[in-house]
Design an enzyme around this catalytic site. Structure first.
Site, PDB file in Angstrom:
ATOM      1  N   ASP A 267       1.021  -1.111   0.102  1.00  0.00           N
ATOM      2  CA  ASP A 267      -0.514   0.184   0.115  1.00  0.00           C
ATOM      3  C   ASP A 267       1.069   1.433  -0.237  1.00  0.00           C
ATOM      4  OD1 ASP A 267      -2.286   1.917   0.487  1.00  0.00           O
ATOM      5  OD2 ASP A 267      -2.271   1.306   2.598  1.00  0.00           O
TER       6      ASP A 267
ATOM      7  N   ASP B  31      -4.201   3.604   3.148  1.00  0.00           N
ATOM      8  CA  ASP B  31      -5.535   3.545   3.203  1.00  0.00           C
ATOM      9  C   ASP B  31      -5.973   1.884   3.572  1.00  0.00           C
ATOM     10  OD1 ASP B  31      -5.125   2.320   0.808  1.00  0.00           O
ATOM     11  OD2 ASP B  31      -6.899   3.168  -0.148  1.00  0.00           O
TER      12      ASP B  31
ATOM     13  N   ASP C  26      -2.053  -0.860  -3.497  1.00  0.00           N
ATOM     14  CA  ASP C  26      -2.153  -0.518  -4.896  1.00  0.00           C
ATOM     15  C   ASP C  26      -1.041  -0.454  -6.039  1.00  0.00           C
ATOM     16  OD1 ASP C  26      -0.090   1.534  -3.664  1.00  0.00           O
ATOM     17  OD2 ASP C  26      -2.105   2.313  -2.575  1.00  0.00           O
TER      18      ASP C  26
ATOM     19  N   ASP D 218      -5.805  -9.700 -16.072  1.00  0.00           N
ATOM     20  CA  ASP D 218      -6.592 -10.674 -15.517  1.00  0.00           C
ATOM     21  C   ASP D 218      -8.428 -10.291 -16.133  1.00  0.00           C
ATOM     22  OD1 ASP D 218      -8.568 -12.905 -13.905  1.00  0.00           O
ATOM     23  OD2 ASP D 218      -7.285 -12.376 -12.367  1.00  0.00           O
TER      24      ASP D 218
ATOM     25  N   ASP E  93     -10.201 -15.815 -16.283  1.00  0.00           N
ATOM     26  CA  ASP E  93     -11.822 -16.494 -14.920  1.00  0.00           C
ATOM     27  C   ASP E  93     -12.721 -16.887 -16.105  1.00  0.00           C
ATOM     28  OD1 ASP E  93     -11.924 -15.682 -12.485  1.00  0.00           O
ATOM     29  OD2 ASP E  93     -13.416 -14.934 -13.309  1.00  0.00           O
TER      30      ASP E  93
ATOM     31  N   GLU F 151      -8.674 -20.170 -16.624  1.00  0.00           N
ATOM     32  CA  GLU F 151      -8.860 -20.801 -15.516  1.00  0.00           C
ATOM     33  C   GLU F 151      -9.697 -22.071 -16.220  1.00  0.00           C
ATOM     34  OE1 GLU F 151     -10.684 -20.034 -11.187  1.00  0.00           O
ATOM     35  OE2 GLU F 151     -11.804 -19.808 -13.072  1.00  0.00           O
TER      36      GLU F 151
ATOM     37  N   HIS G  23      -4.582 -17.191  -5.432  1.00  0.00           N
ATOM     38  CA  HIS G  23      -5.781 -16.042  -4.553  1.00  0.00           C
ATOM     39  C   HIS G  23      -7.746 -17.360  -4.376  1.00  0.00           C
ATOM     40  CE1 HIS G  23      -7.394 -16.214  -8.439  1.00  0.00           C
ATOM     41  NE2 HIS G  23      -8.566 -15.576  -8.282  1.00  0.00           N
ATOM     42  N   ASP G  24      -7.559 -17.747  -5.238  1.00  0.00           N
ATOM     43  CA  ASP G  24      -8.627 -18.777  -4.431  1.00  0.00           C
ATOM     44  C   ASP G  24      -8.462 -19.951  -3.916  1.00  0.00           C
ATOM     45  OD1 ASP G  24     -10.203 -17.361  -6.027  1.00  0.00           O
ATOM     46  OD2 ASP G  24     -10.305 -18.735  -8.079  1.00  0.00           O
TER      47      ASP G  24
HETATM   48  O1  ISL Z   1     -12.918 -20.366  -5.105  1.00  0.00           O
HETATM   49  C1  ISL Z   1     -13.822 -21.068  -5.732  1.00  0.00           C
HETATM   50  C2  ISL Z   1     -14.379 -22.270  -4.638  1.00  0.00           C
HETATM   51  O2  ISL Z   1     -13.426 -21.675  -3.343  1.00  0.00           O
HETATM   52  C3  ISL Z   1     -13.452 -21.545  -6.746  1.00  0.00           C
HETATM   53  O3  ISL Z   1     -14.497 -21.919  -7.665  1.00  0.00           O
HETATM   54  C4  ISL Z   1     -14.057 -20.096  -7.475  1.00  0.00           C
HETATM   55  O4  ISL Z   1     -14.948 -19.355  -7.482  1.00  0.00           O
HETATM   56  C5  ISL Z   1     -13.716 -20.657  -9.294  1.00  0.00           C
HETATM   57  O5  ISL Z   1     -12.676 -21.155  -9.676  1.00  0.00           O
HETATM   58  C6  ISL Z   1     -13.866 -19.283 -10.246  1.00  0.00           C
HETATM   59  O6  ISL Z   1     -13.114 -18.079  -9.447  1.00  0.00           O
HETATM   60  C7  ISL Z   1     -12.620 -16.921 -10.516  1.00  0.00           C
HETATM   61  O7  ISL Z   1     -13.897 -16.796 -10.563  1.00  0.00           O
HETATM   62  C8  ISL Z   1     -14.498 -16.137  -9.100  1.00  0.00           C
HETATM   63  C9  ISL Z   1     -13.989 -15.170  -8.667  1.00  0.00           C
HETATM   64  O8  ISL Z   1     -14.295 -15.181  -7.155  1.00  0.00           O
HETATM   65  C10 ISL Z   1     -12.512 -16.577  -8.428  1.00  0.00           C
HETATM   66  O9  ISL Z   1     -12.022 -15.069  -7.479  1.00  0.00           O
HETATM   67  C11 ISL Z   1     -11.670 -16.409  -9.379  1.00  0.00           C
HETATM   68  O10 ISL Z   1     -10.487 -16.644  -9.573  1.00  0.00           O
HETATM   69  C12 ISL Z   1     -15.467 -14.883  -9.441  1.00  0.00           C
HETATM   70  O11 ISL Z   1     -15.484 -14.068 -10.944  1.00  0.00           O
END
Ligand code: ISL
Length: 605
Positions: A61, A65, A69, A138, A240, A294, A369-370
């Site tokens: 950051d 805030d 960023d 992305d 995505d 993805e 991140h998921d």
């Molecule tokens: O994170 C998941 C379950 O815990 C996955 O099912 C995820 O929703 C899926 O992989 C799709 O992910 C992507 O699209 C989502 C977003 O929230 C995720 O961060 C992204 O990687 C919706 O845009």
């Protein structure tokens, strides 16, 4: 100017210049490495790259805030450069009301206010390119935000020109057939909108209506937007949920066995490949860029349709078989307390290697991140094992035949924060699932316990730069709590320690990049039924390397699976314990592997 000051200035200038100029030795090493690649068929820069994923909200950051960023990232480019990685994938940075942390875009050609301005973006891209780092953005094009002008128009009236940008179901047809949504409080993917007495489709959150790709105007809008970013110089897109863009728009009744398995029943629609080929023609093929899907719901049988060169679609995809391992069936992201089967793990990664052995190219990742932190989910985050198991997993990621997607913070050995209460979470997935379970009178304690391992926020806590307040991430209040371990697990401390997880990562990146056998070499699983040790060989020409990984917290006697031929020896290239230094020969008999030990050796005559 006094003479002493003049000398000091000259020296400082010289030092700064030296820092920027590649050292003679580095140049020699680069030349040696590039010679080794000469003559390898099918070479591509994105096959040889190490991708580093940065979650912008949590990296650095610059304005206090509490939210990371673009200027923050810009200020840390030298750190990224020091890792030796080639490509940065940034999670969405576009204008967004942030219902799903940027995966709900309200302007595809604008920058999220909390992240900065377009001028900041331009400076960031320039800074990366000056350092030889590529930037991948992305592409979130299955859905937009409900605050996007397209949706505002679309919902205004049934005959608005934007009406068919989204999927609408008029109420007079009756209630649409149920479809499940992960991020909806009621679990329903259809939301009634009273203005036009219709339901709109949202496979993700209510504020993420699905775009209607059947409409050619929508496709053109998306391709134009992609070209806008390519013209700025971005080097590619991670796409995505791309298999979701094509749907059976008659929305038929789903079979009873459906059980909310949305991936199987409504991704990969009938026009998916037609749309991707059009995307390739209208945008992708005109630039030297990389693409990675993805690959939700993609199987080894369908993968080639996405990535084979002669398909003219995309280049890479990432599958979910690996990260999906070890969950209890029929439950929401509850990992099996007994752990996962290493034999099954090996089987998955070997199957995906063989999928691309002749054609196409793979990817590999253990965190993003998921996902929760890789060391917690796949290694062991107990104090005694966090470091060795982080290094062992890094060895795995950087020694497979696939482009590694390495998640920021894993290079420090960051682990799950394991929140105790729902108040600490920020992720729409956890929050809405909690509300849903509560409404249904389900077991919230069990749910929260499971989330300590699997919740996405575990992988989203702010990056740990140093041991000062808020780990040097922000001077304000971080948007998500910091992992208390930051006092010792941080860049400043790890840069100083030659044996740190960070320095191990850097060495592994260097080893991979300077040895094409680790990039292009044929992969062969050794000892597939060993439940504790994952071993494989990589072979290129007459060079053969072996990787041995102890996935357990116990010592293991390991009989090297590839017997030595006459006069052959095993020369260590890399290891995560000091017992075997690079360049030393391994003893001929069994090896005693320490907990989570990783060893790479080369067969030499
Ligand atoms: O994170 C998941 C379950 O815990 C996955 O099912 C995820 O929703 C899926 O992989 C799709 O992910 C992507 O699209 C989502 C977003 O929230 C995720 O961060 C992204 O990687 C919706 O845009």
């Amino acid at each position: 100017m006094p003479v002493r000051l003049l000398i000091t200035c000259c020296l400082a200038g010289l030092l700064a210049a030296c820092k920027l100029m590649p050292k003679e030795e580095d140049k020699k090493e680069e030349k040696k490495a590039s010679d080794k690649y000469a003559g390898i068929p099918g070479r591509k820069w994105w096959k040889e790259a190490v991708v580093y994923q940065v979650y912008p909200r949590s990296f650095k950051d610059s304005d206090g805030d509490g939210v990371g960023d673009l200027k923050g990232i810009l200020s840390k480019l030298d750190y990224i450069k020091s890792l030796g990685v080639d490509v940065v994938w940034l999670n969405p940075i576009f204008a967004s009301p942030n219902d799903d942390n940027g995966y709900d875009i309200s302007d595809y050609e604008g920058i999220m206010t909390a992240f900065g301005t377009m001028a900041d973006f331009d400076a960031l891209l320039k800074g990366m390119h000056e350092r030889g780092i590529k930037l991948v953005l992305d592409l979130v094009a299955n859905h937009s935000s409900d605050e996007h002008n397209w949706f505002k128009q679309s919902r205004a009236s049934r005959n608005n020109p934007y009406r068919h940008y989204y999927h609408w179901w008029p109420a007079e047809k009756g209630k649409p057939d149920p479809r499940f949504s992960f991020f909806d409080v009621d679990g329903s993917a259809w939301k009634y909108d009273s203005t036009t007495k219709s339901y709109y489709l949202h496979y993700f959150g209510r504020k993420q209506p699905d775009l209607n790709w059947e409409n050619p105007v929508v496709r053109t809008e998306i391709f134009n937007m992609m070209n806008f970013w390519f013209k700025k110089g971005v080097d590619g897109f991670r796409m995505d949920v791309i298999p979701f863009i094509s749907k059976d728009t008659s929305f038929p009744t789903l079979p009873a066995r459906y059980h909310g398995d949305f991936v199987r029943y409504y991704a990969n629609g009938p026009h998916l490949h037609e749309y991707l080929q059009q995307m390739n023609k209208e945008a992708l093929r005109n630039y030297d860029i990389m693409t990675v899907a993805e690959g939700i719901g993609v199987t080894p049988a369908t993968a080639h349709d996405f990535v084979d060169e002669d398909r003219n679609e995309l280049q890479m995809l990432y599958h979910f078989d690996g990260v999906g391992l070890g969950y209890l069936p029929g439950q929401f992201k509850q990992v099996d307390p007994k752990g996962y089967s290493l034999v099954a793990f090996k089987e998955i990664y070997s199957r995906w290697d063989s999928t691309f052995a002749q054609k196409g190219w793979g990817t590999i990742y253990l965190g993003n991140h998921d996902q929760p932190r890789m060391v917690t989910r796949w290694g062991n985050d107990a104090p005694a094992f966090r470091e060795p198991s982080s290094k062992m997993l890094t060895t795995f990621l950087l020694s497979m035949r696939a482009t590694p997607y390495y998640y920021f913070g894993d290079e420090l050995g960051m682990s799950n924060i394991k929140f105790d209460s729902i108040q600490e979470y920020r992720d729409i997935e956890t929050l809405n699932m909690y509300r849903k379970i509560k409404k249904e009178g389900g077991d919230l304690v069990y749910f929260l316990k499971g989330q300590q391992i699997s919740a996405r926020d575990n992988g989203r806590t702010p990056f740990q730069w140093d041991s000062t307040e808020h780990a040097g991430f922000t001077s304000g209040m971080p948007w998500l709590k910091l992992h208390p371990g930051y006092k010792t697990v941080n860049v400043a401390a790890e840069e100083k320690d030659p044996a740190s997880v960070l320095n191990y990562f850097k060495k592994m990146v260097r080893l991979r990049k300077s040895n094409p056998v680790l990039v292009y070499g044929k992969y062969q699983l050794i000892d597939k039924d060993n439940p504790s040790v994952y071993a494989y060989a990589r072979t290129l020409g007459n060079e053969q390397w072996v990787i041995v990984l102890n996935f357990t917290s116990l010592g293991q006697y390991y009989t090297p699976g590839l017997p030595l031929k006459q006069g052959e020896k095993r020369m260590v290239q890399m290891g995560n314990y000091s017992s075997y230094a690079p360049g030393t020969m391994l003893p001929e008999g069994n090896l005693l592997l320490k907990p989570y030990e990783a060893l790479i050796y080369k067969m030499i005559k």
